[in-house]
Design a protein around this motif. Structure first.
Motif, short mmCIF file in Angstrom:
data_model
loop_
_atom_site.label_atom_id
_atom_site.label_comp_id
_atom_site.label_asym_id
_atom_site.label_seq_id
_atom_site.Cartn_x
_atom_site.Cartn_y
_atom_site.Cartn_z
N MET A 1 0.85 -1.18 0.00
CA MET A 1 0.00 0.00 0.00
C MET A 1 0.89 1.24 0.00
O MET A 1 1.85 1.32 0.78
N TRP A 2 0.57 2.20 -0.87
CA TRP A 2 1.41 3.38 -1.03
C TRP A 2 0.60 4.66 -0.84
O TRP A 2 -0.57 4.74 -1.21
N TRP A 3 1.26 5.66 -0.27
CA TRP A 3 0.68 6.98 -0.02
C TRP A 3 1.00 7.85 -1.23
O TRP A 3 2.07 8.40 -1.36
N LEU A 4 0.02 7.94 -2.15
CA LEU A 4 0.27 8.53 -3.46
C LEU A 4 -0.46 9.87 -3.60
O LEU A 4 -1.70 9.92 -3.52
N PRO A 5 0.27 10.98 -3.80
CA PRO A 5 -0.39 12.29 -4.02
C PRO A 5 -1.17 12.28 -5.32
O PRO A 5 -0.63 11.91 -6.37
N THR A 6 -2.43 12.69 -5.28
CA THR A 6 -3.25 12.61 -6.48
C THR A 6 -2.93 13.72 -7.48
O THR A 6 -3.42 13.68 -8.62
N ASP A 7 -2.11 14.70 -7.07
CA ASP A 7 -1.71 15.75 -8.02
C ASP A 7 -0.30 15.52 -8.57
O ASP A 7 0.29 16.40 -9.21
N ALA A 8 0.26 14.33 -8.32
CA ALA A 8 1.62 14.03 -8.79
C ALA A 8 1.64 13.88 -10.31
O ALA A 8 0.64 13.45 -10.93
#
Length: 383
Positions: free
Chosen positions: A184-191
């Protein structure tokens, strides 16, 4: 077992009723639906008055409470608003982060929560991986000291409104079974590399739904949530409470529908008398009441079992299965009693009818609940 509400619970629900009357009247609910907007003002009012912080540890500004109390509040919120506005989802998000997140992830989650917003969406479903989580194909590849996420997520709730996604990936090089090779990864949605396309639902229109395309989205090692290869089990951690929560929301909507239909039957005159005098209408109302009472008993009993440390894998699955089905049936009968008026967009019965249907799909379909419960029943009687 005693299901009588405590004095504290009675006072809590009384305060909730006053808050909803003041901050979330029917006109406001209709406005949110017409504009397809989250009830941000109401969510903030829930936070400011402590209801949105129920089930959250004191050190994070919350108010610890048992599962039954959380379900009572969720039920009453759905009943009084006639909408599946969430109370309890905050506690589930914080619990996930407290259990698996690092300090930075915990702080970000709480900062957004205190604004009445959710910090992250769940990036689980994919075109080929709905109920079959083992078919997840999104990958996390390491090169040059970075982690790159590639894949395609679908049916992601509020991805466009969430600053982060808990993105589940699978390691295809791992010799372990799929359930033990997910992270599970903490992914910025604006990346860079994140692209979204809107999807349009039948109901639950105050929340958005999106396709999410991930192309070489660059992350750091610190963006791992929990342990590598443990993502699937982390995902499963709160499913039991989530299923009870969805059952409680189905119950609240069904209660609202029953009340609306019964009031209408007491007023609507056809053939020279109130339609409530007709036996076919009375029959519908009788079976609607039976279903509501059964739903209530199932939700309260399962929550009580969870609070008392009992295994609820079977009962939570059955509660979600029964309440999702029965709740929709109650609202379908409510629409039938109200006739043409009930089928109008302006009538909240039509709104609840559409929203309730989703509860048989989201959070685990009817068929998956049967699969989980069936295995447990066979195991129960295997000796």
């Amino acid at each position: 077992m005693d299901f009588k509400k405590t004095e504290e619970q009675e006072l809590l629900l009384e305060g909730l009723s006053e808050l909803i009357a003041r901050e979330c009247p029917e006109d406001y609910v209709k406005e949110c639906y017409e504009k397809h907007e989250l009830p941000t003002k109401f969510n903030k009012a829930l936070i400011d008055n402590g209801f949105g912080l129920l089930g959250i540890p004191e050190e994070y500004g919350g108010t610890p409470c048992d599962v039954l109390t959380l379900m009572l509040v969720a039920e009453e919120t759905a009943r009084l608003t006639g909408a599946p506005f969430g109370v309890g989802g905050n506690a589930l998000q914080v619990d996930d982060m407290l259990a698996f997140g690092n300090d930075e992830q915990k702080k970000i989650t709480m900062d957004y929560l205190m604004q009445g917003r959710m910090a992250f969406c769940l990036g689980i479903s994919e075109p080929q991986a709905g109920s079959d989580n083992n078919a997840i194909a999104t990958t996390a590849t390491r090169r040059d000291g970075k982690v790159y996420i590639n894949g395609h997520k679908t049916w992601i709730t509020d991805a466009t409104r969430s600053p982060y996604m808990l993105c589940v990936t699978r390691d295809f090089d791992s010799p372990k079974p799929p359930a033990q090779a997910m992270s599970m990864w903490w992914l910025p949605t604006d990346a860079p590399g994140v692209k979204m396309e809107p999807l349009h639902k039948v109901g639950h229109v105050t929340s958005s739904l999106s396709e999410v395309y991930l192309e070489d989205v660059e992350l750091e090692e610190k963006d791992l949530v929990g342990r590598e290869g443990n993502g699937f089990f982390q995902l499963m951690k709160n499913f039991e409470i989530e299923r009870i929560l969805m059952a409680a929301m189905s119950l609240g909507l069904a209660e609202a529908g029953l009340e609306d239909a019964a009031k209408y039957a007491n007023q609507r005159v056809q053939f020279g008398q109130k339609i409530g005098n007709f036996q076919q209408i009375q029959e519908k109302l009788s079976f609607m009441e039976i279903k509501v009472q059964n739903m209530k008993n199932y939700v309260y009993k399962t929550a009580w079992e969870k609070d008392n440390g009992l295994d609820v894998q079977l009962s939570s699955s059955l509660a979600k299965l029964y309440c999702a089905q029965a709740g929709f049936e109650v609202l379908d009968d409510a629409m039938q009693i109200m006739g043409g008026l009930g089928y109008m967009e302006d009538c909240r019965i039509a709104r609840m009818w559409k929203d309730s249907r989703m509860h048989r799909i989201g959070g685990g379909t009817d068929q998956i609940m049967v699969h989980i419960a069936g295995r447990q029943i066979l195991k129960k009687y295997s000796k």
